[in-house]
Write a protein that holds these residues in place. Sequence first.
Motif, mmCIF file in Angstrom:
data_model
loop_
_atom_site.group_PDB
_atom_site.id
_atom_site.type_symbol
_atom_site.label_atom_id
_atom_site.label_comp_id
_atom_site.label_asym_id
_atom_site.label_seq_id
_atom_site.Cartn_x
_atom_site.Cartn_y
_atom_site.Cartn_z
ATOM 1 N N GLY A 71 1.165 -1.365 -0.044
ATOM 2 C CA GLY A 71 -0.160 0.077 0.632
ATOM 3 C C GLY A 71 0.919 1.281 0.478
ATOM 4 N N ARG A 72 1.611 1.073 0.606
ATOM 5 C CA ARG A 72 2.788 2.527 0.942
ATOM 6 C C ARG A 72 3.209 2.897 -0.296
ATOM 7 N N ALA A 73 3.702 1.626 -1.239
ATOM 8 C CA ALA A 73 4.600 1.434 -2.509
ATOM 9 C C ALA A 73 3.405 2.047 -3.601
ATOM 10 N N GLN A 74 2.517 1.189 -3.547
ATOM 11 C CA GLN A 74 0.750 2.018 -4.527
ATOM 12 C C GLN A 74 0.692 4.261 -4.655
ATOM 13 N N VAL A 75 1.457 4.585 -3.023
ATOM 14 C CA VAL A 75 0.628 6.010 -2.487
ATOM 15 C C VAL A 75 1.886 6.532 -3.320
ATOM 16 N N ASN A 76 2.783 5.313 -3.152
ATOM 17 C CA ASN A 76 4.762 6.657 -3.115
ATOM 18 C C ASN A 76 4.073 6.032 -5.323
ATOM 19 N N GLN A 77 3.793 5.388 -5.854
ATOM 20 C CA GLN A 77 3.312 5.531 -6.986
ATOM 21 C C GLN A 77 2.708 6.613 -7.777
ATOM 22 N N SER A 78 1.417 7.158 -6.992
ATOM 23 C CA SER A 78 0.450 7.889 -7.477
ATOM 24 C C SER A 78 0.882 8.826 -7.086
ATOM 25 N N ILE A 79 1.976 9.580 -5.745
ATOM 26 C CA ILE A 79 2.361 10.532 -5.885
ATOM 27 C C ILE A 79 3.010 11.498 -7.287
ATOM 28 N N GLU A 80 3.931 9.797 -7.493
ATOM 29 C CA GLU A 80 5.316 10.007 -8.350
ATOM 30 C C GLU A 80 4.105 10.576 -10.016
ATOM 31 N N GLU A 81 3.389 9.816 -9.538
ATOM 32 C CA GLU A 81 2.846 9.806 -11.199
ATOM 33 C C GLU A 81 2.142 11.404 -11.426
ATOM 34 N N VAL A 82 1.077 12.013 -9.979
ATOM 35 C CA VAL A 82 0.450 13.317 -10.759
ATOM 36 C C VAL A 82 1.765 14.530 -9.485
ATOM 37 N N LEU A 83 1.713 13.686 -8.784
ATOM 38 C CA LEU A 83 2.774 15.083 -7.735
ATOM 39 C C LEU A 83 3.906 15.753 -7.993
ATOM 40 N N ASP A 85 8.391 13.800 -6.725
ATOM 41 C CA ASP A 85 9.159 12.762 -6.523
ATOM 42 C C ASP A 85 8.206 12.539 -4.317
ATOM 43 N N PRO A 86 8.009 10.878 -4.150
ATOM 44 C CA PRO A 86 7.963 10.718 -3.460
ATOM 45 C C PRO A 86 9.056 10.649 -2.293
ATOM 46 N N ALA A 92 7.810 14.355 4.687
ATOM 47 C CA ALA A 92 6.901 15.776 5.509
ATOM 48 C C ALA A 92 6.033 15.607 5.788
ATOM 49 N N ILE A 93 5.110 14.354 4.806
ATOM 50 C CA ILE A 93 4.026 13.421 5.593
ATOM 51 C C ILE A 93 4.171 13.310 7.088
ATOM 52 N N LEU A 94 5.299 12.566 6.691
ATOM 53 C CA LEU A 94 5.886 11.295 8.367
ATOM 54 C C LEU A 94 6.048 12.676 9.429
ATOM 55 N N ALA A 95 6.415 14.142 9.438
ATOM 56 C CA ALA A 95 7.259 14.811 10.057
ATOM 57 C C ALA A 95 6.007 14.884 10.332
ATOM 58 N N ASN A 168 -11.294 11.955 5.106
ATOM 59 C CA ASN A 168 -12.035 12.932 4.523
ATOM 60 C C ASN A 168 -11.783 14.382 3.728
ATOM 61 N N GLY A 169 -10.784 14.602 4.079
ATOM 62 C CA GLY A 169 -10.596 15.908 3.643
ATOM 63 C C GLY A 169 -9.792 16.523 4.453
ATOM 64 N N GLU A 170 -9.307 16.207 5.994
ATOM 65 C CA GLU A 170 -9.489 17.312 7.310
ATOM 66 C C GLU A 170 -8.112 17.998 7.389
ATOM 67 N N ALA A 171 -7.038 17.484 6.072
ATOM 68 C CA ALA A 171 -5.847 17.543 5.997
ATOM 69 C C ALA A 171 -5.542 17.140 4.613
ATOM 70 N N TRP A 172 -4.497 18.806 3.956
ATOM 71 C CA TRP A 172 -4.387 17.972 2.724
ATOM 72 C C TRP A 172 -2.378 19.107 2.930
ATOM 73 N N ILE A 173 -2.067 17.920 1.997
ATOM 74 C CA ILE A 173 -0.440 17.612 2.204
ATOM 75 C C ILE A 173 -0.056 18.836 0.552
ATOM 76 N N ASN A 174 1.193 19.175 -0.215
ATOM 77 C CA ASN A 174 0.761 19.576 -1.474
ATOM 78 C C ASN A 174 2.065 20.091 -1.206
ATOM 79 N N GLY A 175 3.081 20.297 -3.157
ATOM 80 C CA GLY A 175 4.303 20.641 -3.323
ATOM 81 C C GLY A 175 3.303 21.743 -3.991
ATOM 82 N N ILE A 176 4.497 23.172 -3.319
ATOM 83 C CA ILE A 176 4.554 24.739 -3.862
ATOM 84 C C ILE A 176 6.179 24.919 -4.416
ATOM 85 N N CYS A 177 5.310 25.367 -5.761
ATOM 86 C CA CYS A 177 6.644 25.141 -6.814
ATOM 87 C C CYS A 177 7.448 26.509 -5.988
#
Length: 201
Positions: A71-83, A85-86, A92-95, A168-177
Amino acid sequence: MRALILTAATVALLAACKPVPPSELPAPAAPDAPAAPAAPVVDPPAVPPAVASPEAPAADPAPTPPTNDAGRAQVNQSIEEVLGDPALYEPAILAFQKAVAAHDAAAVARMADYPFNATLAGKPTKIQDAAAFVAAYDRIVTPAIAKVVTEQKYAELAVSGKGVMFGNGEAWINGICQDKDCKRVDVRVVALQSGEPAAAH
Protein backbone atom coordinates in the motif's frame (compact mmCIF):
# COMPACT_ATOMS: atom_id res chain seq x y z
CA MET A 1 24.42 -79.41 100.52
CA ARG A 2 26.57 -76.64 98.98
CA ALA A 3 27.77 -79.04 96.34
CA LEU A 4 24.21 -79.81 95.47
CA ILE A 5 23.31 -76.14 95.08
CA LEU A 6 26.34 -75.49 92.85
CA THR A 7 25.49 -78.48 90.80
CA ALA A 8 21.96 -77.19 90.34
CA ALA A 9 23.24 -73.72 89.29
CA THR A 10 25.60 -75.31 86.83
CA VAL A 11 22.77 -77.38 85.39
CA ALA A 12 20.63 -74.22 84.97
CA LEU A 13 23.49 -72.41 83.25
CA LEU A 14 24.09 -75.31 80.92
CA ALA A 15 20.39 -75.50 80.13
CA ALA A 16 20.33 -71.82 79.18
CA CYS A 17 23.24 -72.37 76.81
CA LYS A 18 21.82 -75.29 74.92
CA PRO A 19 22.99 -75.44 71.29
CA VAL A 20 20.77 -74.05 68.43
CA PRO A 21 19.70 -76.73 65.94
CA PRO A 22 21.50 -76.42 62.55
CA SER A 23 18.19 -75.79 60.79
CA GLU A 24 17.78 -72.50 62.69
CA LEU A 25 21.26 -71.12 61.89
CA PRO A 26 21.50 -68.48 59.06
CA ALA A 27 22.86 -69.80 55.80
CA PRO A 28 26.50 -68.80 55.27
CA ALA A 29 27.22 -66.41 52.37
CA ALA A 30 28.55 -68.04 49.22
CA PRO A 31 32.33 -67.66 49.22
CA ASP A 32 32.49 -66.66 45.52
CA ALA A 33 29.66 -64.05 45.58
CA PRO A 34 31.11 -60.55 45.97
CA ALA A 35 29.41 -58.27 48.41
CA ALA A 36 26.88 -55.92 46.77
CA PRO A 37 28.28 -52.39 46.58
CA ALA A 38 26.54 -49.78 48.64
CA ALA A 39 24.10 -47.67 46.67
CA PRO A 40 25.65 -44.24 45.95
CA VAL A 41 23.95 -41.23 47.44
CA VAL A 42 22.82 -38.86 44.70
CA ASP A 43 20.88 -35.63 44.68
CA PRO A 44 17.31 -35.84 43.38
CA PRO A 45 17.13 -35.06 39.64
CA ALA A 46 16.27 -31.49 38.68
CA VAL A 47 12.77 -31.07 37.33
CA PRO A 48 13.12 -30.29 33.57
CA PRO A 49 11.24 -27.28 32.19
CA ALA A 50 7.86 -27.96 30.71
CA VAL A 51 8.13 -29.03 27.09
CA ALA A 52 5.19 -29.36 24.74
CA SER A 53 4.51 -32.95 23.80
CA PRO A 54 4.90 -33.96 20.15
CA GLU A 55 1.17 -34.51 19.97
CA ALA A 56 0.44 -30.91 21.11
CA PRO A 57 2.93 -28.47 19.53
CA ALA A 58 3.43 -25.12 21.20
CA ALA A 59 1.10 -22.37 20.05
CA ASP A 60 2.45 -19.89 17.53
CA PRO A 61 3.20 -16.38 18.87
CA ALA A 62 0.62 -13.70 18.22
CA PRO A 63 0.96 -12.43 14.65
CA THR A 64 2.32 -8.93 14.21
CA PRO A 65 0.23 -6.54 12.17
CA PRO A 66 1.45 -6.20 8.57
CA THR A 67 3.24 -3.01 7.61
CA ASN A 68 1.36 -2.89 4.27
CA ASP A 69 4.46 -2.10 2.22
CA ALA A 70 2.45 -2.76 -0.94
CA GLY A 71 0.00 0.00 0.00
CA ARG A 72 2.82 2.40 0.80
CA ALA A 73 4.47 1.66 -2.53
CA GLN A 74 1.15 2.30 -4.31
CA VAL A 75 0.73 5.67 -2.57
CA ASN A 76 4.27 6.67 -3.50
CA GLN A 77 3.67 5.60 -7.08
CA SER A 78 0.54 7.77 -7.19
CA ILE A 79 2.48 10.71 -5.73
CA GLU A 80 5.17 10.26 -8.38
CA GLU A 81 2.62 10.09 -11.20
CA VAL A 82 0.49 13.04 -10.05
CA LEU A 83 2.55 15.32 -7.82
CA GLY A 84 6.28 14.64 -8.09
CA ASP A 85 9.10 12.96 -6.20
CA PRO A 86 7.72 10.83 -3.32
CA ALA A 87 11.08 11.17 -1.57
CA LEU A 88 10.04 14.78 -0.87
CA TYR A 89 6.49 13.96 0.18
CA GLU A 90 6.87 10.96 2.44
CA PRO A 91 9.24 12.59 4.99
CA ALA A 92 7.05 15.71 5.07
CA ILE A 93 3.90 13.64 5.69
CA LEU A 94 5.51 11.65 8.49
CA ALA A 95 6.99 14.77 10.10
CA PHE A 96 3.58 16.46 9.99
CA GLN A 97 1.94 13.50 11.73
CA LYS A 98 4.67 13.42 14.37
CA ALA A 99 4.36 17.15 15.08
CA VAL A 100 0.57 16.97 15.39
CA ALA A 101 0.82 13.95 17.71
CA ALA A 102 3.25 15.90 19.91
CA HIS A 103 1.00 19.02 19.86
CA ASP A 104 4.04 20.92 18.58
CA ALA A 105 2.36 24.09 17.31
CA ALA A 106 5.60 25.72 16.18
CA ALA A 107 6.66 22.68 14.14
CA VAL A 108 3.27 22.44 12.43
CA ALA A 109 3.33 26.21 11.76
CA ARG A 110 6.71 25.85 10.02
CA MET A 111 5.19 23.27 7.66
CA ALA A 112 2.23 25.42 6.63
CA ASP A 113 2.06 27.38 3.39
CA TYR A 114 1.06 31.04 3.89
CA PRO A 115 -1.39 32.53 3.59
CA PHE A 116 -2.80 29.36 5.10
CA ASN A 117 -6.34 28.07 4.54
CA ALA A 118 -8.03 27.17 7.83
CA THR A 119 -11.55 26.92 9.16
CA LEU A 120 -12.16 28.88 12.36
CA ALA A 121 -15.57 28.79 14.04
CA GLY A 122 -16.96 27.22 10.89
CA LYS A 123 -15.67 29.97 8.61
CA PRO A 124 -12.89 29.70 6.02
CA THR A 125 -10.02 31.83 7.26
CA LYS A 126 -6.62 32.71 5.86
CA ILE A 127 -3.78 32.67 8.40
CA GLN A 128 -1.09 35.08 7.27
CA ASP A 129 2.04 33.80 9.05
CA ALA A 130 3.49 31.29 11.50
CA ALA A 131 2.97 33.53 14.53
CA ALA A 132 -0.75 33.82 13.79
CA PHE A 133 -0.90 30.06 13.18
CA VAL A 134 0.65 29.30 16.59
CA ALA A 135 -1.69 31.75 18.31
CA ALA A 136 -4.73 30.03 16.78
CA TYR A 137 -3.30 26.51 16.79
CA ASP A 138 -5.94 24.84 18.97
CA ARG A 139 -8.73 26.33 16.85
CA ILE A 140 -7.01 25.31 13.61
CA VAL A 141 -5.87 21.83 14.63
CA THR A 142 -8.93 20.78 16.57
CA PRO A 143 -8.96 17.46 18.49
CA ALA A 144 -11.04 15.92 15.69
CA ILE A 145 -8.55 17.03 13.01
CA ALA A 146 -5.57 15.95 15.14
CA LYS A 147 -7.13 12.50 15.55
CA VAL A 148 -7.56 12.11 11.79
CA VAL A 149 -3.99 13.24 11.09
CA THR A 150 -2.31 11.05 13.71
CA GLU A 151 -4.36 7.93 12.94
CA GLN A 152 -4.04 8.19 9.16
CA LYS A 153 -2.22 5.18 7.69
CA TYR A 154 0.28 6.11 5.02
CA ALA A 155 -0.84 3.21 2.83
CA GLU A 156 -4.40 4.63 2.84
CA LEU A 157 -3.63 8.22 1.86
CA ALA A 158 -5.56 9.58 -1.12
CA VAL A 159 -3.60 11.33 -3.86
CA SER A 160 -5.01 13.73 -6.45
CA GLY A 161 -4.04 16.86 -8.31
CA LYS A 162 -5.00 18.83 -5.18
CA GLY A 163 -2.37 17.03 -3.12
CA VAL A 164 -2.26 14.27 -0.52
CA MET A 165 -5.48 13.99 1.48
CA PHE A 166 -5.85 12.82 5.08
CA GLY A 167 -9.13 11.23 6.14
CA ASN A 168 -12.09 12.86 4.40
CA GLY A 169 -10.20 16.04 3.64
CA GLU A 170 -9.39 17.21 7.18
CA ALA A 171 -5.79 17.88 6.12
CA TRP A 172 -4.02 18.37 2.81
CA ILE A 173 -0.33 18.39 1.89
CA ASN A 174 0.90 19.54 -1.51
CA GLY A 175 4.03 20.67 -3.28
CA ILE A 176 4.56 24.42 -3.68
CA CYS A 177 6.66 25.50 -6.66
CA GLN A 178 9.69 27.54 -5.70
CA ASP A 179 10.65 28.63 -9.21
CA LYS A 180 9.00 29.47 -12.52
CA ASP A 181 9.48 26.01 -14.01
CA CYS A 182 8.51 24.25 -10.74
CA LYS A 183 11.78 22.38 -10.69
CA ARG A 184 12.18 23.15 -6.99
CA VAL A 185 9.23 22.08 -4.88
CA ASP A 186 8.63 22.65 -1.18
CA VAL A 187 6.12 20.20 0.33
CA ARG A 188 3.76 22.03 2.70
CA VAL A 189 0.55 21.65 4.66
CA VAL A 190 -1.92 23.62 2.55
CA ALA A 191 -5.24 23.13 4.36
CA LEU A 192 -6.77 22.01 7.65
CA GLN A 193 -10.53 21.85 7.85
CA SER A 194 -13.46 19.81 9.12
CA GLY A 195 -13.61 17.28 6.32
CA GLU A 196 -15.29 19.41 3.66
CA PRO A 197 -13.77 19.55 0.17
CA ALA A 198 -10.36 21.18 0.33
CA ALA A 199 -9.45 24.45 -1.27
CA ALA A 200 -5.91 23.18 -1.67
CA HIS A 201 -3.36 25.06 -3.70
